[in-house]
Scaffold this motif. Sequence first.
Motif, PDB file in Angstrom:
ATOM      1  N   ARG A   1       0.848   6.703  -6.824  1.00  0.00           N
ATOM      2  CA  ARG A   1      -0.248   7.659  -7.012  1.00  0.00           C
ATOM      3  C   ARG A   1       0.274   9.086  -6.960  1.00  0.00           C
ATOM      4  NH1 ARG A   1      -2.933   4.239  -2.918  1.00  0.00           N
ATOM      5  NH2 ARG A   1      -4.304   2.761  -4.010  1.00  0.00           N
TER       6      ARG A   1
ATOM      7  N   GLU B   1      -6.942   2.577 -10.798  1.00  0.00           N
ATOM      8  CA  GLU B   1      -6.431   1.799  -9.680  1.00  0.00           C
ATOM      9  C   GLU B   1      -5.936   0.422 -10.116  1.00  0.00           C
ATOM     10  OE1 GLU B   1      -5.817   2.474  -6.364  1.00  0.00           O
ATOM     11  OE2 GLU B   1      -6.028   4.502  -7.147  1.00  0.00           O
TER      12      GLU B   1
ATOM     13  N   ARG C   1       1.922   1.746  -3.488  1.00  0.00           N
ATOM     14  CA  ARG C   1       0.813   2.274  -4.282  1.00  0.00           C
ATOM     15  C   ARG C   1       0.653   3.778  -4.062  1.00  0.00           C
ATOM     16  NH1 ARG C   1      -4.217  -2.027  -3.601  1.00  0.00           N
ATOM     17  NH2 ARG C   1      -3.283  -3.775  -4.731  1.00  0.00           N
ATOM     18  N   ASN C   2       0.719   4.192  -2.807  1.00  0.00           N
ATOM     19  CA  ASN C   2       0.578   5.619  -2.505  1.00  0.00           C
ATOM     20  C   ASN C   2       1.692   6.435  -3.153  1.00  0.00           C
ATOM     21  OD1 ASN C   2      -1.762   5.335  -0.979  1.00  0.00           O
ATOM     22  ND2 ASN C   2      -0.640   5.010   0.935  1.00  0.00           N
TER      23      ASN C   2
ATOM     24  N   GLU D   1       0.835  -1.206   0.000  1.00  0.00           N
ATOM     25  CA  GLU D   1       0.000   0.000   0.000  1.00  0.00           C
ATOM     26  C   GLU D   1       0.873   1.261   0.000  1.00  0.00           C
ATOM     27  OE1 GLU D   1      -3.373   2.189  -0.290  1.00  0.00           O
ATOM     28  OE2 GLU D   1      -3.187   0.026  -0.411  1.00  0.00           O
TER      29      GLU D   1
ATOM     30  N   VAL E   1       2.638  -1.739  -9.412  1.00  0.00           N
ATOM     31  CA  VAL E   1       3.272  -1.957  -8.113  1.00  0.00           C
ATOM     32  C   VAL E   1       3.615  -3.423  -7.928  1.00  0.00           C
ATOM     33  CG1 VAL E   1       2.837  -1.971  -5.618  1.00  0.00           C
ATOM     34  CG2 VAL E   1       2.335   0.073  -6.962  1.00  0.00           C
TER      35      VAL E   1
ATOM     36  N   ILE F   1      -2.428   0.931 -11.428  1.00  0.00           N
ATOM     37  CA  ILE F   1      -1.518   1.218 -10.312  1.00  0.00           C
ATOM     38  C   ILE F   1      -1.170  -0.081  -9.587  1.00  0.00           C
ATOM     39  CG2 ILE F   1      -1.413   2.256  -8.002  1.00  0.00           C
ATOM     40  CD1 ILE F   1      -2.791   4.717  -9.207  1.00  0.00           C
ATOM     41  N   SER F   2      -2.186  -0.899  -9.300  1.00  0.00           N
ATOM     42  CA  SER F   2      -1.947  -2.169  -8.610  1.00  0.00           C
ATOM     43  C   SER F   2      -1.048  -3.085  -9.435  1.00  0.00           C
ATOM     44  CB  SER F   2      -3.278  -2.871  -8.334  1.00  0.00           C
ATOM     45  OG  SER F   2      -4.073  -2.095  -7.458  1.00  0.00           O
TER      46      SER F   2
END
Length: 307
Positions: free
Chosen positions: A50, A62, A46-47, A43, A69, A65-66
């Motif tokens: 972002r 999203e 991910r942040n 997480e 990562v 992004i997932s």
Amino acid sequence: MKKLFGLFSCCMLGFSSLSAAPLIVDGIYLIVNQQVFTFSEAEEARNALRQQVLQEGQTLDEAEISKRVEQRLIAELLLRSRAKTLKIDASADEVQERIGLLREQNPQLRTVNDKILQDQIADDFRRQRLLAREVDTKVRVGEEEIAKLCKLQTVELRQIELAQILLRGEEIPERIKIIQEQFEKGMAFEEMAKALSDDPAAERNGGRLGQFRKGELLPAIEKVAFQLEVGQLSDPLETEFGTHLLMVQSEVLPDALKCNALNESQRKQFEEQAFQQVRQQAVEDYIAELREKAQITVNPFPKGWNG
């Protein structure tokens, strides 16, 4: 991110005073050859992505992004696992020396936990030494790669003299067909622009727009125009102004770059750039090879994950 080993429990559960639903605190997100990342570390990654996307003015959903990562974390653990197998390590002294230097250059790092910095920097040393040993020694850059890069940069720096036929109103597909057919038969672009363009200035200038470098045209037009060869007619291009048919009438290439006679400084610069390009592909291929032989488990984020 903190390196975690021997983390066997899938998750820790807590309960809110207002609800009986379990709250997922953390657990194992990714396992690669006994190396792991937790949900909280994923997480955090991910942040960070972002924030990077936001700063660059881009947009990613999203799901993308997932996906990115996950790929990055798998690559990191593959390299970490390989370095461990080959017994590639970093000494405590060099890690502490790097920490001191980083904190001197970045005062905000003085508040970061010593153990976290030690783990990150040690991993960085191992990764660099692994790639230097397993990849860099096999990367070769020759005259072909240097010349190709030089030619690409020459094209990037060129100036083009651009002309257009602008169409608005009705029967545009039919008019485009006529222009393309007449162009193929050898009719001068300037004559067609004077007769057929809906740009009021075309009758006077034959569709000539002037000479341009990259960054001086509308992005949509620039993308098409700088891919054209001299004398080539573009496919129809739609903008808010109408339908454009573009042609590059001439080009000016930078005098300073003569790819067949580079001076020592220019050659060294292109050689380094070419090396980095070839190396990047070699690193990607190397990681793909490691992945084929690896044991990888990716656990989906559990329901109730609070981020």
